[in-house]
Design a protein around this motif. Structure first.
Motif, short mmCIF file in Angstrom:
data_model
loop_
_atom_site.label_atom_id
_atom_site.label_comp_id
_atom_site.label_asym_id
_atom_site.label_seq_id
_atom_site.Cartn_x
_atom_site.Cartn_y
_atom_site.Cartn_z
N GLU A 1 5.94 2.92 0.97
CA GLU A 1 5.08 1.77 0.73
C GLU A 1 3.88 2.22 -0.10
O GLU A 1 3.16 3.14 0.28
CB GLU A 1 4.59 1.20 2.06
N PRO A 2 3.66 1.59 -1.26
CA PRO A 2 2.51 1.99 -2.08
C PRO A 2 1.25 1.29 -1.64
O PRO A 2 1.27 0.30 -0.90
CB PRO A 2 2.92 1.52 -3.49
N SER A 3 0.14 1.78 -2.11
CA SER A 3 -1.12 1.11 -1.90
C SER A 3 -1.06 -0.27 -2.55
O SER A 3 -0.61 -0.40 -3.70
CB SER A 3 -2.26 1.94 -2.51
N ARG A 4 -1.48 -1.29 -1.83
CA ARG A 4 -1.47 -2.65 -2.40
C ARG A 4 -2.34 -2.73 -3.63
O ARG A 4 -2.06 -3.49 -4.57
CB ARG A 4 -1.94 -3.64 -1.33
N GLU A 5 -3.42 -1.95 -3.69
CA GLU A 5 -4.30 -1.98 -4.85
C GLU A 5 -3.58 -1.53 -6.11
O GLU A 5 -3.91 -1.97 -7.22
CB GLU A 5 -5.52 -1.08 -4.61
N THR A 6 -2.58 -0.66 -5.98
CA THR A 6 -1.87 -0.17 -7.15
C THR A 6 -1.14 -1.28 -7.87
O THR A 6 -1.16 -1.38 -9.10
CB THR A 6 -0.86 0.92 -6.73
N VAL A 7 -0.47 -2.15 -7.10
CA VAL A 7 0.26 -3.26 -7.71
C VAL A 7 -0.69 -4.18 -8.47
O VAL A 7 -0.42 -4.58 -9.61
CB VAL A 7 1.03 -4.05 -6.64
N GLU A 8 -1.82 -4.51 -7.85
CA GLU A 8 -2.79 -5.39 -8.50
C GLU A 8 -3.41 -4.71 -9.72
O GLU A 8 -3.70 -5.37 -10.72
CB GLU A 8 -3.88 -5.79 -7.51
N GLU A 9 -3.60 -3.40 -9.63
CA GLU A 9 -4.15 -2.66 -10.77
C GLU A 9 -3.19 -2.71 -11.96
O GLU A 9 -3.63 -2.83 -13.11
CB GLU A 9 -4.41 -1.20 -10.37
N ILE A 10 -1.90 -2.64 -11.69
CA ILE A 10 -0.90 -2.75 -12.76
C ILE A 10 -0.92 -4.15 -13.36
O ILE A 10 -0.98 -4.33 -14.59
CB ILE A 10 0.51 -2.43 -12.22
N LEU A 11 -0.87 -5.16 -12.50
CA LEU A 11 -0.79 -6.54 -12.97
C LEU A 11 -2.05 -6.97 -13.71
O LEU A 11 -1.99 -7.84 -14.60
CB LEU A 11 -0.53 -7.47 -11.79
N ASP A 12 -3.19 -6.37 -13.35
CA ASP A 12 -4.46 -6.76 -13.97
C ASP A 12 -4.93 -5.76 -15.02
O ASP A 12 -6.11 -5.77 -15.41
CB ASP A 12 -5.54 -6.92 -12.89
N MET A 13 -4.03 -4.91 -15.49
CA MET A 13 -4.39 -3.95 -16.52
C MET A 13 -4.94 -4.69 -17.74
O MET A 13 -4.37 -5.69 -18.18
CB MET A 13 -3.16 -3.13 -16.92
N LEU B 1 7.15 -11.27 -7.67
CA LEU B 1 8.28 -10.35 -7.78
C LEU B 1 7.80 -8.91 -7.73
O LEU B 1 8.41 -8.06 -7.06
CB LEU B 1 9.04 -10.61 -9.08
N ALA B 2 6.71 -8.61 -8.41
CA ALA B 2 6.17 -7.24 -8.42
C ALA B 2 5.71 -6.83 -7.02
O ALA B 2 5.94 -5.69 -6.59
CB ALA B 2 5.02 -7.14 -9.41
N ARG B 3 5.06 -7.74 -6.31
CA ARG B 3 4.60 -7.42 -4.95
C ARG B 3 5.77 -7.18 -4.01
O ARG B 3 5.73 -6.31 -3.16
CB ARG B 3 3.70 -8.54 -4.44
N LEU B 4 6.83 -7.97 -4.19
CA LEU B 4 8.04 -7.76 -3.38
C LEU B 4 8.68 -6.42 -3.72
O LEU B 4 9.08 -5.66 -2.83
CB LEU B 4 9.02 -8.90 -3.60
N ALA B 5 8.76 -6.11 -5.01
CA ALA B 5 9.39 -4.86 -5.45
C ALA B 5 8.58 -3.64 -5.05
O ALA B 5 9.13 -2.54 -4.89
CB ALA B 5 9.58 -4.87 -6.97
N ILE C 1 -2.82 4.36 -20.54
CA ILE C 1 -2.66 4.59 -19.11
C ILE C 1 -1.25 4.19 -18.68
O ILE C 1 -0.62 3.32 -19.28
CB ILE C 1 -3.70 3.80 -18.27
N LYS C 2 -0.78 4.85 -17.65
CA LYS C 2 0.51 4.53 -17.04
C LYS C 2 0.34 4.61 -15.53
O LYS C 2 -0.13 5.62 -15.01
CB LYS C 2 1.61 5.49 -17.50
N ILE C 3 0.69 3.55 -14.84
CA ILE C 3 0.52 3.48 -13.39
C ILE C 3 1.86 3.14 -12.76
O ILE C 3 2.57 2.26 -13.23
CB ILE C 3 -0.52 2.42 -12.99
N PRO D 1 1.43 6.40 -2.72
CA PRO D 1 1.85 5.92 -1.39
C PRO D 1 0.65 5.49 -0.55
O PRO D 1 -0.46 5.99 -0.71
CB PRO D 1 2.54 7.15 -0.79
N LEU D 2 0.92 4.54 0.33
CA LEU D 2 -0.13 4.03 1.21
C LEU D 2 -0.45 5.07 2.28
O LEU D 2 0.39 5.38 3.13
CB LEU D 2 0.32 2.72 1.87
#
Length: 251
Positions: free
Chosen positions: A117-129, A187-191, A209-211, A217-218
């Motif tokens: 399980e990744p940190s939830r902040e990572t997904v949002e950081e990707i989507l809000d790049m 979809l990204a949050r589910l994945a 940058i690449k995330i 991991p969380l």
């Protein structure tokens, strides 16, 4: 070496509250036949010295024990990563369980995927790049007993096509960044919990940058006081808190 130790179900009034507790053992797999060193003489030990050694094959040195809690309802496992001065990495644990689930004896239950399980902040950081040029989403089939509408919709979609995995890549127009819509974000949050999410682009300073959710991991740091509870009870409480967070955020 790493191995799965004993597993205990905890009696609960409600089935959805059921958890399994256990331990992961790590130890050093000593090879008595390897060269030995005599620290008094500062040189390799003599054959007659090594011959005097007697270490039973069933005894392994350098034992460490790490408690884990598995919640069947959410298919999530929380693992103690630090025990005394010893620690485990999330990737080592994931590798060990992938090896466990690959045993031939478990083939009748179908493939089992292990996603840290990744940190939830990572997904949002990707989507809000600021300038997201490429978004890669890899979704593995969600668990069939997930009860959230979005998860069930994608499970049905994959099963209706006899698919176990779906990949989606979004690439921006030149000099423009992607603006993921709500469907892509969901979809990204589910994945992130069932696969992989990666983003490539540039920050506000135009630096590349690449995330990836694979790299973050969380991990939570929590203080444990043995005078207040047992370690197992403490881990069960933490597991339920984390599961509650994800249930509320996905609902």
């Amino acid at each position: 070496m790493i191995m799965l130790g004993r597993l205990y179900p905890r009696d609960e009034a409600r089935e959805q509250d059921l958890v399994l507790t256990g331990e992961i053992y790590t130890y050093y797999n000593l090879d008595p036949g390897s060269p030995w060193f005599n620290i008094d003489r500062n040189e390799e030990a003599l054959d007659e010295e090594v011959e005097r050694l007697s270490i039973p094959g069933n005894l392994k040195p350098d034992l460490s024990r790490f408690v884990f809690v598995f919640t069947p309802a959410s298919h999530r496992m929380c693992v103690q990563l630090k025990s005394g001065t010893r620690s485990l990495s999330v990737n080592v644990i994931a590798k060990a369980f992938r090896a466990l689930f690959s045993f031939q004896e478990l083939e009748e239950y179908g493939p089992v995927e292990v996603t840290p399980e990744p940190s939830r902040e990572t997904v949002e950081e990707i989507l809000d790049m600021p300038f997201l040029h490429r978004l890669h989403i890899e979704l593995l089939r969600p668990n069939p007993d997930d009860d959230h509408e979005f998860e069930l919709a994608f499970l049905d979609r994959l099963e209706s096509q006899s698919a176990s995995k779906m990949s989606q890549d979004l690439i921006s127009e030149k000099e423009r960044g992607l603006r993921p819509d709500e469907a892509t974000r969901s979809l990204a949050r589910l994945a992130s919990s069932n696969g992989l999410v990666e983003g490539q682009g540039k920050d506000i300073n135009n630096a590349s940058i690449k995330i990836s959710t694979r790299d973050t991991p969380l991990i939570e740091k929590q203080a444990y006081d043995p005078r207040e509870s047992s370690l197992v009870d403490f881990m069960v409480w933490q597991a339920r808190r984390i599961n509650s967070f994800f249930a509320n955020s996905n609902g």
